[in-house]
Design a protein around this motif. Structure first.
Motif, short mmCIF file in Angstrom:
data_model
loop_
_atom_site.label_atom_id
_atom_site.label_comp_id
_atom_site.label_asym_id
_atom_site.label_seq_id
_atom_site.Cartn_x
_atom_site.Cartn_y
_atom_site.Cartn_z
N LYS A 66 0.85 -1.20 0.00
CA LYS A 66 0.00 0.00 0.00
C LYS A 66 0.88 1.24 0.00
CE LYS A 66 -4.11 -1.84 0.32
NZ LYS A 66 -5.02 -1.82 -0.77
N LEU A 67 0.61 2.12 -0.92
CA LEU A 67 1.28 3.41 -0.98
C LEU A 67 0.16 4.45 -1.03
CD1 LEU A 67 3.99 4.84 -1.14
CD2 LEU A 67 3.88 4.64 -3.62
N GLU A 68 -0.21 4.92 0.14
CA GLU A 68 -1.36 5.81 0.25
C GLU A 68 -0.94 7.17 0.78
OE1 GLU A 68 -5.13 3.43 1.34
OE2 GLU A 68 -3.51 2.62 2.59
N PHE A 69 -1.59 8.19 0.25
CA PHE A 69 -1.33 9.55 0.68
C PHE A 69 -2.65 10.22 1.00
CE2 PHE A 69 1.99 8.35 -2.32
CZ PHE A 69 3.11 8.60 -1.57
N PRO A 70 -2.64 11.19 1.93
CA PRO A 70 -3.88 11.93 2.20
C PRO A 70 -4.35 12.66 0.94
CG PRO A 70 -2.09 12.63 3.67
CD PRO A 70 -1.53 11.64 2.72
N ALA A 71 -5.64 12.89 0.85
CA ALA A 71 -6.17 13.64 -0.29
C ALA A 71 -5.49 15.00 -0.35
CB ALA A 71 -7.67 13.80 -0.16
N PRO A 72 -5.06 15.43 -1.53
CA PRO A 72 -4.37 16.71 -1.62
C PRO A 72 -5.31 17.88 -1.27
CG PRO A 72 -4.66 15.74 -3.81
CD PRO A 72 -5.17 14.75 -2.81
N GLU A 73 -4.74 18.85 -0.56
CA GLU A 73 -5.50 20.04 -0.18
C GLU A 73 -5.51 21.07 -1.30
OE1 GLU A 73 -4.09 21.47 3.57
OE2 GLU A 73 -4.31 19.51 4.52
N ASN A 74 -4.55 20.95 -2.22
CA ASN A 74 -4.45 21.88 -3.35
C ASN A 74 -3.78 21.14 -4.51
OD1 ASN A 74 -1.61 21.93 -2.84
ND2 ASN A 74 -1.94 23.51 -1.29
N ASP A 75 -3.36 21.86 -5.52
CA ASP A 75 -2.77 21.20 -6.69
C ASP A 75 -1.24 21.16 -6.63
OD1 ASP A 75 -2.20 23.87 -7.12
OD2 ASP A 75 -2.83 23.86 -9.22
N GLN A 76 -0.69 21.35 -5.44
CA GLN A 76 0.76 21.37 -5.27
C GLN A 76 1.29 19.98 -4.91
OE1 GLN A 76 2.68 24.63 -5.44
NE2 GLN A 76 0.80 24.67 -6.65
N ILE A 77 2.48 19.67 -5.39
CA ILE A 77 3.19 18.45 -4.99
C ILE A 77 3.77 18.70 -3.60
CG2 ILE A 77 5.10 16.89 -5.50
CD1 ILE A 77 4.87 17.89 -8.46
N GLN A 78 3.56 17.76 -2.71
CA GLN A 78 4.10 17.89 -1.35
C GLN A 78 5.43 17.13 -1.28
OE1 GLN A 78 2.47 19.92 0.88
NE2 GLN A 78 1.22 20.28 -0.96
N GLU A 79 6.51 17.86 -1.00
CA GLU A 79 7.84 17.24 -0.97
C GLU A 79 7.91 16.11 0.05
OE1 GLU A 79 12.58 18.29 -0.49
OE2 GLU A 79 11.17 19.94 -0.80
N GLU A 80 7.26 16.28 1.18
CA GLU A 80 7.28 15.23 2.21
C GLU A 80 6.71 13.92 1.67
OE1 GLU A 80 5.13 14.26 6.45
OE2 GLU A 80 5.51 16.35 5.96
N GLN A 81 5.68 14.01 0.83
CA GLN A 81 5.09 12.81 0.24
C GLN A 81 6.04 12.16 -0.75
OE1 GLN A 81 1.31 14.22 -1.24
NE2 GLN A 81 0.31 13.86 0.73
N ALA A 108 13.88 17.92 -6.23
CA ALA A 108 13.45 19.27 -6.61
C ALA A 108 12.07 19.18 -7.26
CB ALA A 108 14.46 19.90 -7.57
N LEU A 109 11.19 20.08 -6.86
CA LEU A 109 9.83 20.09 -7.38
C LEU A 109 9.66 21.25 -8.34
CD1 LEU A 109 7.89 19.62 -4.01
CD2 LEU A 109 8.86 17.86 -5.50
N ASP A 110 9.06 20.97 -9.48
CA ASP A 110 8.66 22.02 -10.42
C ASP A 110 7.14 22.02 -10.39
OD1 ASP A 110 7.86 23.57 -12.61
OD2 ASP A 110 9.59 22.94 -13.82
N GLN A 111 6.57 22.91 -9.56
CA GLN A 111 5.13 22.92 -9.35
C GLN A 111 4.38 23.28 -10.63
OE1 GLN A 111 3.83 21.61 -6.81
NE2 GLN A 111 5.15 21.95 -5.06
N GLN A 112 4.97 24.14 -11.45
CA GLN A 112 4.27 24.58 -12.66
C GLN A 112 4.08 23.43 -13.65
OE1 GLN A 112 6.02 27.98 -14.53
NE2 GLN A 112 4.32 28.23 -15.95
N SER A 113 5.13 22.63 -13.84
CA SER A 113 5.02 21.51 -14.80
C SER A 113 4.63 20.20 -14.11
CB SER A 113 6.34 21.33 -15.55
OG SER A 113 7.35 20.88 -14.67
N LYS A 114 4.46 20.23 -12.78
CA LYS A 114 4.07 19.03 -12.00
C LYS A 114 5.11 17.92 -12.11
CE LYS A 114 0.22 20.88 -10.79
NZ LYS A 114 0.32 21.63 -9.56
N ARG A 115 6.39 18.33 -12.14
CA ARG A 115 7.50 17.38 -12.31
C ARG A 115 8.35 17.32 -11.04
NH1 ARG A 115 11.05 19.48 -16.45
NH2 ARG A 115 12.44 20.10 -14.78
#
Length: 177
Positions: A66-81, A108-115
């Motif tokens: 199981k690889l489960e994460f809480p439902a996202p609160e926004n459209d951002q990638i969470q580094e901790e996840q 490194a997170l690129d929030q704009q490209s979701k990468r």
């Protein structure tokens, strides 16, 4: 060494060892599990060695990782996840995850490209499992909410050394002194 034959209950994604090339094992195919470590499975299928991610174990008729994460609160990638996903990936020969082995150099997170861009290394530059580990990282990190792509760069500078391991990993492997 584990040796157990199972029949796939659905088309099962896998990666050829050591190249890491993605393949699909068809439903109703006999495969032999030769190793299960860190939630992943190494199989022989049609004369090839392949690796199946533990999150796809139900396709082998086994209990999935199981690889489960809480439902996202926004459209951002969470580094901790992303780090949480990386901690579920184990070296195929050492029962320690890549983070505690000290193999992940940066995220490194690129929030704009979701990468997500990841720099990682191997315990040895000639490690034959490098492409498979890169594939494991890409596969698992892609399951993090809001991640659309993952780019992994394999680097060897600085070279990996055992003191990059966490104390827990050093104890688990007997390399603590």
């Amino acid at each position: 060494m584990e040796r157990r034959m199972v029949v796939t209950v659905a088309d099962c994604p896998a990666r050829i060892v050591p190249a890491g090339t993605p393949v699909v094992i068809p439903k109703d195919t006999f495969v032999t599990i030769t190793q299960s470590l860190g939630g992943n499975y190494t199989l022989t299928w049609s004369g090839q060695m392949v690796r199946v991610d533990g999150t796809d174990a139900q396709m082998l008729g086994l209990k999935p990782e199981k690889l489960e994460f809480p439902a996202p609160e926004n459209d951002q990638i969470q580094e901790e996840q992303v780090w949480d996903a990386l901690k579920t990936i184990y070296d195929p020969e050492i029962p320690v995850d890549l983070v505690n082995l000290g193999l992940i150099y940066s995220v490194a997170l690129d929030q704009q490209s979701k990468r997500v861009d990841i720099q990682m290394t191997l315990t040895a530059p000639g490690c034959g499992m490098g492409p498979v580990l890169v594939g494991d990282v890409e596969y698992r990190v892609a399951k993090v909410p809001n991640v659309e792509s993952v780019k992994v760069e394999l680097v060897f500078d600085p070279p990996w050394q055992r003191d990059m391991m966490s104390e827990e990993a050093q104890l688990a492997t007997g390399m603590f002194y």
